[in-house]
Design a protein around this motif. Structure first.
Motif, PDB file in Angstrom:
ATOM      1  N   MET A   1      15.119  77.484 -21.668  1.00 47.98           N
ATOM      2  CA  MET A   1      13.878  78.237 -21.810  1.00 47.98           C
ATOM      3  C   MET A   1      14.042  79.623 -21.203  1.00 47.98           C
ATOM      4  O   MET A   1      14.479  79.766 -20.069  1.00 47.98           O
ATOM      5  CB  MET A   1      12.722  77.508 -21.095  1.00 47.98           C
ATOM      6  N   THR A   2      13.726  80.638 -21.957  1.00 49.73           N
ATOM      7  CA  THR A   2      13.806  81.994 -21.452  1.00 49.73           C
ATOM      8  C   THR A   2      12.466  82.409 -20.879  1.00 49.73           C
ATOM      9  O   THR A   2      11.446  81.772 -21.109  1.00 49.73           O
ATOM     10  CB  THR A   2      14.175  82.964 -22.585  1.00 49.73           C
ATOM     11  N   ARG A   3      12.475  83.533 -20.149  1.00 50.58           N
ATOM     12  CA  ARG A   3      11.213  84.009 -19.621  1.00 50.58           C
ATOM     13  C   ARG A   3      10.228  84.321 -20.734  1.00 50.58           C
ATOM     14  O   ARG A   3       9.041  84.163 -20.591  1.00 50.58           O
ATOM     15  CB  ARG A   3      11.461  85.270 -18.780  1.00 50.58           C
ATOM     16  N   ALA A   4      10.748  84.798 -21.852  1.00 51.20           N
ATOM     17  CA  ALA A   4       9.865  85.133 -22.957  1.00 51.20           C
ATOM     18  C   ALA A   4       9.123  83.909 -23.470  1.00 51.20           C
ATOM     19  O   ALA A   4       8.036  84.008 -24.034  1.00 51.20           O
ATOM     20  CB  ALA A   4      10.665  85.761 -24.099  1.00 51.20           C
ATOM     21  N   HIS A   5       9.714  82.724 -23.291  1.00 52.21           N
ATOM     22  CA  HIS A   5       9.094  81.501 -23.767  1.00 52.21           C
ATOM     23  C   HIS A   5       8.617  80.629 -22.614  1.00 52.21           C
ATOM     24  O   HIS A   5       8.350  79.449 -22.792  1.00 52.21           O
ATOM     25  CB  HIS A   5      10.091  80.710 -24.630  1.00 52.21           C
ATOM     26  N   ALA A   6       8.517  81.211 -21.441  1.00 54.50           N
ATOM     27  CA  ALA A   6       8.092  80.428 -20.286  1.00 54.50           C
ATOM     28  C   ALA A   6       6.661  79.960 -20.456  1.00 54.50           C
ATOM     29  O   ALA A   6       5.844  80.595 -21.089  1.00 54.50           O
ATOM     30  CB  ALA A   6       8.220  81.269 -19.000  1.00 54.50           C
ATOM     31  N   ARG A   7       6.356  78.830 -19.846  1.00 50.35           N
ATOM     32  CA  ARG A   7       5.017  78.283 -19.947  1.00 50.35           C
ATOM     33  C   ARG A   7       4.020  79.147 -19.204  1.00 50.35           C
ATOM     34  O   ARG A   7       4.324  79.717 -18.167  1.00 50.35           O
ATOM     35  CB  ARG A   7       4.989  76.871 -19.344  1.00 50.35           C
ATOM     36  N   GLY A   8       2.817  79.214 -19.727  1.00 50.61           N
ATOM     37  CA  GLY A   8       1.751  79.895 -19.009  1.00 50.61           C
ATOM     38  C   GLY A   8       0.949  78.885 -18.218  1.00 50.61           C
ATOM     39  O   GLY A   8       0.461  77.905 -18.766  1.00 50.61           O
ATOM     40  N   TYR A   9       0.829  79.088 -16.914  1.00 55.66           N
ATOM     41  CA  TYR A   9       0.087  78.171 -16.077  1.00 55.66           C
ATOM     42  C   TYR A   9      -1.246  78.818 -15.743  1.00 55.66           C
ATOM     43  O   TYR A   9      -1.348  79.659 -14.861  1.00 55.66           O
ATOM     44  CB  TYR A   9       0.875  77.830 -14.806  1.00 55.66           C
ATOM     45  N   SER A  10      -2.265  78.450 -16.478  1.00 57.85           N
ATOM     46  CA  SER A  10      -3.573  79.077 -16.338  1.00 57.85           C
ATOM     47  C   SER A  10      -4.364  78.411 -15.240  1.00 57.85           C
ATOM     48  O   SER A  10      -4.043  77.322 -14.773  1.00 57.85           O
ATOM     49  CB  SER A  10      -4.340  78.988 -17.662  1.00 57.85           C
ATOM     50  N   THR A  11      -5.455  79.040 -14.847  1.00 55.08           N
ATOM     51  CA  THR A  11      -6.277  78.530 -13.768  1.00 55.08           C
ATOM     52  C   THR A  11      -6.777  77.112 -14.018  1.00 55.08           C
ATOM     53  O   THR A  11      -6.768  76.291 -13.102  1.00 55.08           O
ATOM     54  CB  THR A  11      -7.462  79.479 -13.526  1.00 55.08           C
ATOM     55  N   PRO A  12      -7.200  76.718 -15.258  1.00 54.95           N
ATOM     56  CA  PRO A  12      -7.710  75.367 -15.444  1.00 54.95           C
ATOM     57  C   PRO A  12      -6.733  74.264 -15.085  1.00 54.95           C
ATOM     58  O   PRO A  12      -7.158  73.169 -14.724  1.00 54.95           O
ATOM     59  CB  PRO A  12      -8.054  75.334 -16.938  1.00 54.95           C
ATOM     60  N   MET A  13      -5.411  74.528 -15.164  1.00 56.17           N
ATOM     61  CA  MET A  13      -4.463  73.449 -14.882  1.00 56.17           C
ATOM     62  C   MET A  13      -4.530  73.000 -13.436  1.00 56.17           C
ATOM     63  O   MET A  13      -4.124  71.887 -13.107  1.00 56.17           O
ATOM     64  CB  MET A  13      -3.036  73.850 -15.254  1.00 56.17           C
ATOM     65  N   ILE A  14      -5.085  73.816 -12.552  1.00 62.26           N
ATOM     66  CA  ILE A  14      -5.178  73.409 -11.155  1.00 62.26           C
ATOM     67  C   ILE A  14      -6.157  72.256 -10.989  1.00 62.26           C
ATOM     68  O   ILE A  14      -6.145  71.540 -10.002  1.00 62.26           O
ATOM     69  CB  ILE A  14      -5.574  74.604 -10.256  1.00 62.26           C
ATOM     70  N   ASP A  15      -7.044  72.065 -11.996  1.00 57.57           N
ATOM     71  CA  ASP A  15      -7.993  70.969 -11.932  1.00 57.57           C
ATOM     72  C   ASP A  15      -7.365  69.649 -12.337  1.00 57.57           C
ATOM     73  O   ASP A  15      -7.981  68.597 -12.189  1.00 57.57           O
ATOM     74  CB  ASP A  15      -9.199  71.266 -12.839  1.00 57.57           C
ATOM     75  N   ARG A  16      -6.185  69.666 -12.887  1.00 58.71           N
ATOM     76  CA  ARG A  16      -5.502  68.432 -13.259  1.00 58.71           C
ATOM     77  C   ARG A  16      -5.071  67.676 -12.012  1.00 58.71           C
ATOM     78  O   ARG A  16      -4.896  68.238 -10.943  1.00 58.71           O
ATOM     79  CB  ARG A  16      -4.289  68.739 -14.135  1.00 58.71           C
ATOM     80  N   ASP A  17      -4.878  66.395 -12.194  1.00 57.68           N
ATOM     81  CA  ASP A  17      -4.465  65.556 -11.081  1.00 57.68           C
ATOM     82  C   ASP A  17      -3.094  66.006 -10.572  1.00 57.68           C
ATOM     83  O   ASP A  17      -2.172  66.217 -11.375  1.00 57.68           O
ATOM     84  CB  ASP A  17      -4.390  64.104 -11.555  1.00 57.68           C
ATOM     85  N   PRO A  18      -2.935  66.158  -9.253  1.00 55.64           N
ATOM     86  CA  PRO A  18      -1.634  66.610  -8.723  1.00 55.64           C
ATOM     87  C   PRO A  18      -0.476  65.719  -9.144  1.00 55.64           C
ATOM     88  O   PRO A  18       0.628  66.209  -9.381  1.00 55.64           O
ATOM     89  CB  PRO A  18      -1.849  66.570  -7.206  1.00 55.64           C
ATOM     90  N   ALA A  19      -0.734  64.425  -9.233  1.00 55.44           N
ATOM     91  CA  ALA A  19       0.338  63.522  -9.653  1.00 55.44           C
ATOM     92  C   ALA A  19       0.781  63.810 -11.080  1.00 55.44           C
ATOM     93  O   ALA A  19       1.965  63.694 -11.411  1.00 55.44           O
ATOM     94  CB  ALA A  19      -0.127  62.071  -9.528  1.00 55.44           C
TER      95      ALA A  19
ATOM     96  N   PRO B   1      16.153  89.594 -11.735  1.00 51.89           N
ATOM     97  CA  PRO B   1      15.222  90.689 -11.992  1.00 51.89           C
ATOM     98  C   PRO B   1      14.066  90.239 -12.879  1.00 51.89           C
ATOM     99  O   PRO B   1      14.254  89.463 -13.819  1.00 51.89           O
ATOM    100  CB  PRO B   1      16.092  91.730 -12.712  1.00 51.89           C
ATOM    101  N   ALA B   2      12.887  90.721 -12.571  1.00 45.73           N
ATOM    102  CA  ALA B   2      11.708  90.379 -13.365  1.00 45.73           C
ATOM    103  C   ALA B   2      11.820  90.969 -14.766  1.00 45.73           C
ATOM    104  O   ALA B   2      12.439  92.013 -14.972  1.00 45.73           O
ATOM    105  CB  ALA B   2      10.451  90.896 -12.681  1.00 45.73           C
ATOM    106  N   LYS B   3      11.235  90.278 -15.720  1.00 44.70           N
ATOM    107  CA  LYS B   3      11.134  90.737 -17.108  1.00 44.70           C
ATOM    108  C   LYS B   3      12.490  90.875 -17.791  1.00 44.70           C
ATOM    109  O   LYS B   3      12.638  91.624 -18.758  1.00 44.70           O
ATOM    110  CB  LYS B   3      10.357  92.057 -17.196  1.00 44.70           C
ATOM    111  N   ARG B   4      13.476  90.168 -17.268  1.00 41.98           N
ATOM    112  CA  ARG B   4      14.778  90.111 -17.934  1.00 41.98           C
ATOM    113  C   ARG B   4      15.143  88.648 -18.169  1.00 41.98           C
ATOM    114  O   ARG B   4      14.691  87.758 -17.450  1.00 41.98           O
ATOM    115  CB  ARG B   4      15.872  90.776 -17.090  1.00 41.98           C
ATOM    116  N   GLU B   5      15.970  88.428 -19.166  1.00 37.78           N
ATOM    117  CA  GLU B   5      16.462  87.081 -19.431  1.00 37.78           C
ATOM    118  C   GLU B   5      17.223  86.593 -18.200  1.00 37.78           C
ATOM    119  O   GLU B   5      18.198  87.216 -17.759  1.00 37.78           O
ATOM    120  CB  GLU B   5      17.374  87.109 -20.654  1.00 37.78           C
ATOM    121  N   PRO B   6      16.790  85.463 -17.600  1.00 38.19           N
ATOM    122  CA  PRO B   6      17.409  85.042 -16.336  1.00 38.19           C
ATOM    123  C   PRO B   6      18.760  84.355 -16.487  1.00 38.19           C
ATOM    124  O   PRO B   6      19.524  84.292 -15.521  1.00 38.19           O
ATOM    125  CB  PRO B   6      16.374  84.067 -15.764  1.00 38.19           C
TER     126      PRO B   6
END
Length: 234
Positions: free
Chosen positions: A1-19, A180-185
């Motif tokens: 997975m590249t940064r360009a295709h990295a998952r977006g972790y939005s605020t609502p996901m914090i409401d999911r169960d930690p487990a 470096p940020a915004k580069r393929e890692p």
């Protein structure tokens, strides 16, 4: 997975169960490890709990997470003694820059230090370990992208720093980097893996929430995950 295709972790996901969040990350690590032909158990998940309150950390411990990462010694001193009283066996890793005046406190508190990056710090850590009688595992932080604003030893000076650290008895477990940020890692992770092999080191602390799967396919032994477990920072 590249940064360009990295998952977006939005605020609502914090409401999911930690487990559930923890299980999702472990599943992604396992899939990436399988792709690389390596066992998932070789990858240590460090839950990055910097700036997180005890109330957010405790549910992850209850879900089975036992390795956590903090950026600052002072913050860790405030949060972790009580948490460790509640849950024996928790391991604490320092993943942020270490100031010389905090070295003894860091040696006393942390089980691993991921930001060894200069000769003066090597000297200070050796003295503190001898004085306190604890020897946390050490990762040498490499300035893998040669960025002036980042910490880490330049690649040209890495071998000498490792030699000096070993001579003074530091338990050097591996290398750490922040691409470096915004580069393929991937190229930076591959370079860190090569530098580790060249210096006889097995540990690779690399990969965060946006790119840890890439890091695992390229040999990461430790991934540092914050937002995928705790939600997006505000």
């Amino acid at each position: 997975m590249t940064r360009a295709h990295a998952r977006g972790y939005s605020t609502p996901m914090i409401d999911r169960d930690p487990a559930e969040r923890l299980a999702d990350v472990h599943a992604a690590i396992a899939a990436a490890a399988t792709l690389a032909g390596r066992p998932a158990v070789d990858v240590t998940l460090i839950a990055v709990s910097k700036t997180q309150p005890v109330a957010a950390i405790r549910p992850l411990i209850q879900a089975g997470q036992m390795v956590f990462g903090e950026n600052r010694v002072q913050e860790a001193e405030q949060k972790w003694p009580a948490l460790r009283d509640e849950a024996s066996g928790v391991a604490l890793h320092l993943i942020g820059q270490l100031q010389s005046n905090k070295v003894e406190a860091a040696v006393a508190l942390f089980d691993a230090i991921h930001s060894v990056d200069r000769p003066s710090l090597v000297d200070a850590l050796a003295r503190a370990m001898d004085k306190i009688g604890r020897r946390p595992a050490c990762f040498v932080q490499v300035n893998i992208g040669d960025e002036a604003q980042k910490g880490g030893v330049p690649t040209a000076e890495l071998a000498q720093l490792i030699t000096d650290a070993r001579r003074l008895g530091l338990p050097i477990a591996g290398l750490m980097c922040l691409p470096p940020a915004k580069r393929e890692p991937a190229p930076y992770f591959a370079l860190l893996a090569k530098l580790a092999r060249d210096n006889g080191l097995a540990g690779l602390s690399m990969g965060m929430s946006g790119d840890y799967e890439t890091a695992v396919t390229l040999g990461a032994t430790h991934v540092r995950i914050g937002s995928a477990l705790f939600g997006a920072r505000t």
